[in-house]
Design a protein around this motif. Structure first.
Motif, PDB file in Angstrom:
ATOM      1  N   VAL A  92       0.840  -1.202   0.000  1.00 16.21           N
ATOM      2  CA  VAL A  92       0.000   0.000   0.000  1.00 16.21           C
ATOM      3  C   VAL A  92       0.873   1.249   0.000  1.00 16.21           C
ATOM      4  O   VAL A  92       0.627   2.206  -0.753  1.00 16.21           O
ATOM      5  CB  VAL A  92      -0.964   0.001   1.202  1.00 16.21           C
ATOM      6  CG1 VAL A  92      -1.706   1.332   1.301  1.00 16.21           C
ATOM      7  CG2 VAL A  92      -1.958  -1.157   1.083  1.00 16.21           C
ATOM      8  N   GLN A  93       1.924   1.263   0.828  1.00 20.14           N
ATOM      9  CA  GLN A  93       2.816   2.414   0.852  1.00 20.14           C
ATOM     10  C   GLN A  93       3.549   2.575  -0.487  1.00 20.14           C
ATOM     11  O   GLN A  93       3.707   3.708  -0.979  1.00 20.14           O
ATOM     12  CB  GLN A  93       3.827   2.288   1.999  1.00 20.14           C
ATOM     13  CG  GLN A  93       3.212   2.348   3.386  1.00 20.14           C
ATOM     14  CD  GLN A  93       2.545   3.675   3.700  1.00 20.14           C
ATOM     15  OE1 GLN A  93       2.962   4.719   3.215  1.00 20.14           O
ATOM     16  NE2 GLN A  93       1.495   3.636   4.504  1.00 20.14           N
ATOM     17  N   ILE A  94       3.967   1.482  -1.096  1.00 24.23           N
ATOM     18  CA  ILE A  94       4.634   1.562  -2.395  1.00 24.23           C
ATOM     19  C   ILE A  94       3.680   2.085  -3.468  1.00 24.23           C
ATOM     20  O   ILE A  94       4.071   2.880  -4.342  1.00 24.23           O
ATOM     21  CB  ILE A  94       5.225   0.197  -2.792  1.00 24.23           C
ATOM     22  CG1 ILE A  94       6.410  -0.163  -1.886  1.00 24.23           C
ATOM     23  CG2 ILE A  94       5.642   0.181  -4.262  1.00 24.23           C
ATOM     24  CD1 ILE A  94       7.609   0.756  -2.028  1.00 24.23           C
ATOM     25  N   GLU A  95       2.435   1.687  -3.399  1.00 25.47           N
ATOM     26  CA  GLU A  95       1.441   2.208  -4.346  1.00 25.47           C
ATOM     27  C   GLU A  95       1.323   3.721  -4.223  1.00 25.47           C
ATOM     28  O   GLU A  95       1.297   4.445  -5.231  1.00 25.47           O
ATOM     29  CB  GLU A  95       0.090   1.543  -4.083  1.00 25.47           C
ATOM     30  CG  GLU A  95      -1.015   1.950  -5.035  1.00 25.47           C
ATOM     31  CD  GLU A  95      -2.328   1.242  -4.737  1.00 25.47           C
ATOM     32  OE1 GLU A  95      -3.372   1.738  -5.207  1.00 25.47           O
ATOM     33  OE2 GLU A  95      -2.318   0.212  -4.044  1.00 25.47           O
ATOM     34  N   HIS A  96       1.270   4.224  -2.998  1.00 24.16           N
ATOM     35  CA  HIS A  96       1.227   5.673  -2.778  1.00 24.16           C
ATOM     36  C   HIS A  96       2.513   6.335  -3.277  1.00 24.16           C
ATOM     37  O   HIS A  96       2.471   7.411  -3.882  1.00 24.16           O
ATOM     38  CB  HIS A  96       1.028   5.983  -1.293  1.00 24.16           C
ATOM     39  CG  HIS A  96      -0.360   5.747  -0.797  1.00 24.16           C
ATOM     40  ND1 HIS A  96      -1.444   6.456  -1.244  1.00 24.16           N
ATOM     41  CD2 HIS A  96      -0.849   4.871   0.126  1.00 24.16           C
ATOM     42  CE1 HIS A  96      -2.544   6.040  -0.627  1.00 24.16           C
ATOM     43  NE2 HIS A  96      -2.196   5.067   0.205  1.00 24.16           N
ATOM     44  N   ALA A  97       3.656   5.694  -3.007  1.00 25.93           N
ATOM     45  CA  ALA A  97       4.942   6.274  -3.406  1.00 25.93           C
ATOM     46  C   ALA A  97       5.024   6.454  -4.918  1.00 25.93           C
ATOM     47  O   ALA A  97       5.532   7.470  -5.403  1.00 25.93           O
ATOM     48  CB  ALA A  97       6.084   5.390  -2.906  1.00 25.93           C
ATOM     49  N   ARG A  98       4.540   5.486  -5.658  1.00 18.59           N
ATOM     50  CA  ARG A  98       4.606   5.571  -7.125  1.00 18.59           C
ATOM     51  C   ARG A  98       3.742   6.700  -7.670  1.00 18.59           C
ATOM     52  O   ARG A  98       4.051   7.286  -8.704  1.00 18.59           O
ATOM     53  CB  ARG A  98       4.211   4.230  -7.726  1.00 18.59           C
ATOM     54  CG  ARG A  98       5.288   3.165  -7.536  1.00 18.59           C
ATOM     55  CD  ARG A  98       4.848   1.795  -7.989  1.00 18.59           C
ATOM     56  NE  ARG A  98       5.970   0.850  -7.925  1.00 18.59           N
ATOM     57  CZ  ARG A  98       5.838  -0.457  -7.705  1.00 18.59           C
ATOM     58  NH1 ARG A  98       4.627  -0.981  -7.545  1.00 18.59           N
ATOM     59  NH2 ARG A  98       6.913  -1.226  -7.657  1.00 18.59           N
ATOM     60  N   VAL A  99       2.679   7.022  -6.948  1.00 18.08           N
ATOM     61  CA  VAL A  99       1.842   8.165  -7.331  1.00 18.08           C
ATOM     62  C   VAL A  99       2.504   9.476  -6.904  1.00 18.08           C
ATOM     63  O   VAL A  99       2.559  10.450  -7.662  1.00 18.08           O
ATOM     64  CB  VAL A  99       0.436   8.043  -6.714  1.00 18.08           C
ATOM     65  CG1 VAL A  99      -0.377   9.311  -6.946  1.00 18.08           C
ATOM     66  CG2 VAL A  99      -0.291   6.834  -7.300  1.00 18.08           C
ATOM     67  N   ASN A 100       3.029   9.488  -5.675  1.00 12.59           N
ATOM     68  CA  ASN A 100       3.611  10.714  -5.125  1.00 12.59           C
ATOM     69  C   ASN A 100       4.907  11.126  -5.806  1.00 12.59           C
ATOM     70  O   ASN A 100       5.198  12.328  -5.930  1.00 12.59           O
ATOM     71  CB  ASN A 100       3.880  10.536  -3.628  1.00 12.59           C
ATOM     72  CG  ASN A 100       2.614  10.438  -2.801  1.00 12.59           C
ATOM     73  OD1 ASN A 100       1.563  10.944  -3.202  1.00 12.59           O
ATOM     74  ND2 ASN A 100       2.699   9.785  -1.651  1.00 12.59           N
ATOM     75  N   VAL A 101       5.704  10.137  -6.220  1.00 12.43           N
ATOM     76  CA  VAL A 101       7.028  10.422  -6.789  1.00 12.43           C
ATOM     77  C   VAL A 101       7.210   9.583  -8.055  1.00 12.43           C
ATOM     78  O   VAL A 101       7.969   8.605  -8.066  1.00 12.43           O
ATOM     79  CB  VAL A 101       8.150  10.129  -5.770  1.00 12.43           C
ATOM     80  CG1 VAL A 101       9.462  10.785  -6.215  1.00 12.43           C
ATOM     81  CG2 VAL A 101       7.793  10.614  -4.376  1.00 12.43           C
ATOM     82  N   PRO A 102       6.534   9.930  -9.137  1.00  8.22           N
ATOM     83  CA  PRO A 102       6.558   9.081 -10.338  1.00  8.22           C
ATOM     84  C   PRO A 102       7.917   8.979 -11.011  1.00  8.22           C
ATOM     85  O   PRO A 102       8.161   8.038 -11.784  1.00  8.22           O
ATOM     86  CB  PRO A 102       5.533   9.757 -11.263  1.00  8.22           C
ATOM     87  CG  PRO A 102       5.414  11.156 -10.764  1.00  8.22           C
ATOM     88  CD  PRO A 102       5.628  11.084  -9.294  1.00  8.22           C
ATOM     89  N   MET A 103       8.832   9.905 -10.716  1.00  5.43           N
ATOM     90  CA  MET A 103      10.147   9.854 -11.359  1.00  5.43           C
ATOM     91  C   MET A 103      11.116   8.906 -10.648  1.00  5.43           C
ATOM     92  O   MET A 103      12.208   8.653 -11.158  1.00  5.43           O
ATOM     93  CB  MET A 103      10.764  11.258 -11.423  1.00  5.43           C
ATOM     94  CG  MET A 103      11.261  11.815 -10.086  1.00  5.43           C
ATOM     95  SD  MET A 103       9.918  12.265  -8.956  1.00  5.43           S
ATOM     96  CE  MET A 103       9.251  13.690  -9.810  1.00  5.43           C
TER      97      MET A 103
END
Length: 198
Positions: A71-82
């Motif tokens: 769940v945290q990784i899913e958020h991270a990919r949205v928050n920091v797409p680069m």
């Protein structure tokens, strides 16, 4: 327990820390980035949702963040797409020697049982290139336990850490040079800041 707790909290974990954590994160990340050449490959252990560490460091280095919580990784990919992220347990990670110029772990290693931590310290030393840097926040005193209502009711969380002197001994045994070590005051308690060099 750790995975379930961070999965349950989702974005509420970040909301809580945006209110609770002072400017020190910015200071730590700025100082760490200044030690590294642009494009240096950096690993973060326990990246959560990517804020603030991944968001800041990915502007300066080749960043990879790992976390046990999907769940945290899913958020991270949205928050920091680069940036690059992966779901992984830091205790079982494997990388070739000299894979990274820097490793960072803010309050994350202390989610591992303390008996497993020396092996991770030794692994981090091997993953780092010569002259590489390791920045981490660890325990200040010995304690292992859980909190039943962490951040919000019903969220169970686990921590395990030894004291600062023992961590210092482990680092030196692994081969690290301690560049900086100091107590991070946090109200009724605190943690220990370490900046290490291979």
């Amino acid at each position: 327990m750790v995975k379930a707790g961070y999965d349950k909290l989702g974005s509420r974990y970040r909301t809580y820390y945006e209110q609770a954590v002072p400017q020190r994160y910015t200071n730590w990340l700025t100082a760490f980035a200044q030690l590294l050449s642009p494009g240096t490959r950096v690993l973060e252990l326990g990246c959560a949702d990517g804020i603030p560490t991944a968001r800041y460091l990915s502007q300066h280095v080749n960043y990879l963040g790992v976390d046990i919580s999907p769940v945290q990784i899913e958020h991270a990919r949205v928050n920091v797409p680069m940036a690059n992220f992966a779901v992984a347990d830091m205790a079982t990670l494997r990388f070739p020697d000299h894979s990274f110029g820097g490793v960072i772990a803010l309050y994350s290693i202390i989610h591992l049982p303390v008996a497993e931590q020396p092996a991770l310290v030794n692994a981090i030393y091997q993953w780092l290139k010569p002259e590489g840097y390791f920045l981490c926040i660890l325990g200040a005193d010995k304690w292992t336990g859980t909190e039943a209502d962490w951040i919000e009711p019903g969220t169970l969380m686990y921590w395990s850490h030894t004291d600062a002197a023992t961590y210092t001994y482990w680092f030196k045994e692994a081969g690290f040079t301690v560049i900086d070590s100091h107590f991070v005051d946090e109200g009724n308690g605190g943690h220990t800041f370490f900046l290490l060099k291979k």
